[in-house]
Design an enzyme around this catalytic site. Structure first.
Site, PDB file in Angstrom:
ATOM      1  N   ASP A   2     -10.206  -8.354   8.431  1.00  0.00           N
ATOM      2  CA  ASP A   2     -11.705  -8.315   8.154  1.00  0.00           C
ATOM      3  C   ASP A   2     -12.354  -9.798   8.157  1.00  0.00           C
ATOM      4  OD1 ASP A   2     -11.623  -5.679   7.872  1.00  0.00           O
ATOM      5  OD2 ASP A   2     -12.304  -5.515   5.959  1.00  0.00           O
ATOM      6  N   TYR A  54       0.778  -1.241   0.037  1.00  0.00           N
ATOM      7  CA  TYR A  54      -0.176   0.055   0.122  1.00  0.00           C
ATOM      8  C   TYR A  54       0.726   1.266   0.019  1.00  0.00           C
ATOM      9  CZ  TYR A  54      -3.864  -3.141   1.200  1.00  0.00           C
ATOM     10  OH  TYR A  54      -4.866  -4.294   1.284  1.00  0.00           O
ATOM     11  N   ASP A  93      -4.607  -6.782   6.426  1.00  0.00           N
ATOM     12  CA  ASP A  93      -5.813  -6.076   6.098  1.00  0.00           C
ATOM     13  C   ASP A  93      -7.084  -7.007   5.597  1.00  0.00           C
ATOM     14  OD1 ASP A  93      -7.496  -3.951   5.200  1.00  0.00           O
ATOM     15  OD2 ASP A  93      -6.768  -3.773   3.109  1.00  0.00           O
ATOM     16  N   LYS A 151       3.961 -15.298   2.480  1.00  0.00           N
ATOM     17  CA  LYS A 151       3.901 -16.392   1.444  1.00  0.00           C
ATOM     18  C   LYS A 151       5.258 -16.611   1.208  1.00  0.00           C
ATOM     19  CE  LYS A 151       1.488 -17.973  -1.913  1.00  0.00           C
ATOM     20  NZ  LYS A 151       0.449 -19.048  -1.640  1.00  0.00           N
ATOM     21  N   ASP A 169      -2.570 -18.188   2.416  1.00  0.00           N
ATOM     22  CA  ASP A 169      -3.460 -18.829   1.870  1.00  0.00           C
ATOM     23  C   ASP A 169      -4.082 -19.999   3.041  1.00  0.00           C
ATOM     24  OD1 ASP A 169      -1.090 -19.956   1.379  1.00  0.00           O
ATOM     25  OD2 ASP A 169      -1.726 -20.584  -0.581  1.00  0.00           O
TER      26      ASP A 169
END
Ligand code: NAD
Length: 364
Positions: free
Chosen positions: A255, A146, A251, A195, A227
């Site tokens: 959520d 980001y 992020d 990852k 994942d």
């Protein structure tokens, strides 16, 4: 002890929920013999109305001078409120982004706790919800994808968009230290999510977490791929305690966890700096649909105040007292409208201020 807390009630339900959290902190101060002074400042839509900008330099300075900041929520009804006719950098949310950046808040904490009394709000199978869970997500907040350089350009007649995912070792090391410290205060189990089978930034992340783990021998470190973690969080969230990850993975996973926990009005959050300073706020928004009606759930903000005591003031006993009071109130059947389960006997519906009174009463 003497502490200064700046409050940012903000917009919508913000002033109602912050008022209740302040009430609870005042009760804690009384019972445990502390002196908390509060200073209220404007940010968001109310600051646009008063000063023409969502955040003034004076407000930033006041926040910097405090030991911690307690926030409600900012923003109005998107597409309806006049604040959204302004350019993006003048809108309420721009104030919050600028404040987080000015205060150097790089570590975001989002706990997801499924209270037994609210387990029916959990969308997972009963056999999973029954076990309950209490996961603390530690998310890196100021680096990664980001904040990397980005561009969109035409290459050989094709439109190409590029975002850069970049992490420096010091950025990973400081969030790793926070994650280990937090795990040390909880069940001493830390899952670092990355990852690393694909990304260099993740391989660096994994390496540095391993290095930092040597300073925290009491904490068990586990590595997991993002994942697989997304899957495990819905299969068996009870296996996790503290989960630490980089900005974008955090992020998405935080959520997912909020959804699993079910009740937005119950989810606190914290954003921390390298020292003990932090900004504490509920995970929900300003809920303009119910603002001013004294029906909002103040518990997420009250639980954010508990986090403030634990992480900024190192007052664990006082933080426990607030969290225990919330559990007691739920066990005794007290509910605001958003967490009131229809058809269940013995539940008592409370207004926002009555819930604040109840939690304060149950402390000490
Ligand atoms: P929201 O979280 O405000 O509301 C979503 C739904 O949840 C609404 O039905 C609302 O009534 C309910 N809700 C939220 N908090 C509640 C509480 N404490 N008690 C009872 N019910 C509650 O999300 P939204 O409607 O998408 O956004 C409204 C405004 O909030 C927007 O301007 C948005 O930008 C802003 N927002 C601010 C923050 C922040 O300040 N950090 C975060 C998210 C959204």
């Amino acid at each position: 002890m003497n502490y200064k807390i700046v409050t940012i009630p903000g917009d919508g339900i913000g002033p109602e929920i912050v008022r209740e959290a302040q009430k609870v902190l005042e009760k804690v101060a009384n019972v445990y013999g502390h002196n908390f002074t509060f200073e209220k400042v404007l940010m968001g839509g109310c600051s646009i109305d008063a000063y023409g900008v969502p955040l003034t330099d004076e407000t930033i300075e006041k926040c910097k001078s405090a030991d911690a900041v307690l926030m409600g929520s900012i923003g109005g009804k998107v597409g309806v409120s006049k604040w959204y006719e302004l350019p993006a950098d003048k809108r309420p949310e721009a104030g919050l982004l600028k404040l987080r950046k000015s205060l150097g808040l790089f570590c975001n904490l989002r706990p997801a706790h499924l209270y037994p009394e609210l387990k029916n709000a959990c969308p997972l199978k009963e056999s999973i919800a029954e076990k309950g869970f209490d996961v603390m997500m530690v998310r890196e907040l100021t680096g990664g994808l980001y904040f990397g350089t980005r561009k969109t350009e035409i290459v050989d007649g094709e439109e190409v968009a590029i975002d850069t995912l970049e992490y420096h070792d010091y950025e990973i090391r400081r969030i790793a230290k926070k994650a280990f410290e937090i795990a040390g205060k909880r069940n001493k189990k830390l899952t670092s999510v990355d990852k690393a089978n694909v990304l260099d930034s993740s391989r660096l992340w994994r390496k540095i977490f391993k290095e930092v783990s040597k300073d925290y021998p009491e904490v068990t470190l586990e590595d997991a791929l993002v994942d697989s973690t997304a899957m495990q969080l819905v299969r068996n969230p009870a296996q996790f305690d503290v989960v630490a990850t980089e900005n974008m993975f955090g992020d998405i996973l935080s959520d997912e966890m909020a959804e699993i926990a079910g009740s937005l009005g119950m989810l606190p959050s914290a954003s921390l700096r390298e020292d003990s300073f932090g900004l504490y706020e509920p995970s929900g928004g300003s809920a303009p649909d119910i603002a001013g009606k004294n029906i909002a759930n103040p518990l997420a903000t009250i639980l954010s105040a508990a986090m403030l005591l634990r992480y900024s003031f190192n007052l664990s006993e006082e933080a426990d007292a607030i969290e225990n009071a919330v559990e007691k109130a739920l066990a005794q059947g007290y509910r605001t409208g958003d967490i009131l389960e229809e058809g269940v006997e013995g539940l008592k519906l409370l207004h926002t201020d009555e819930m604040g009174d109840k939690i304060a009463e149950l402390i000490g």
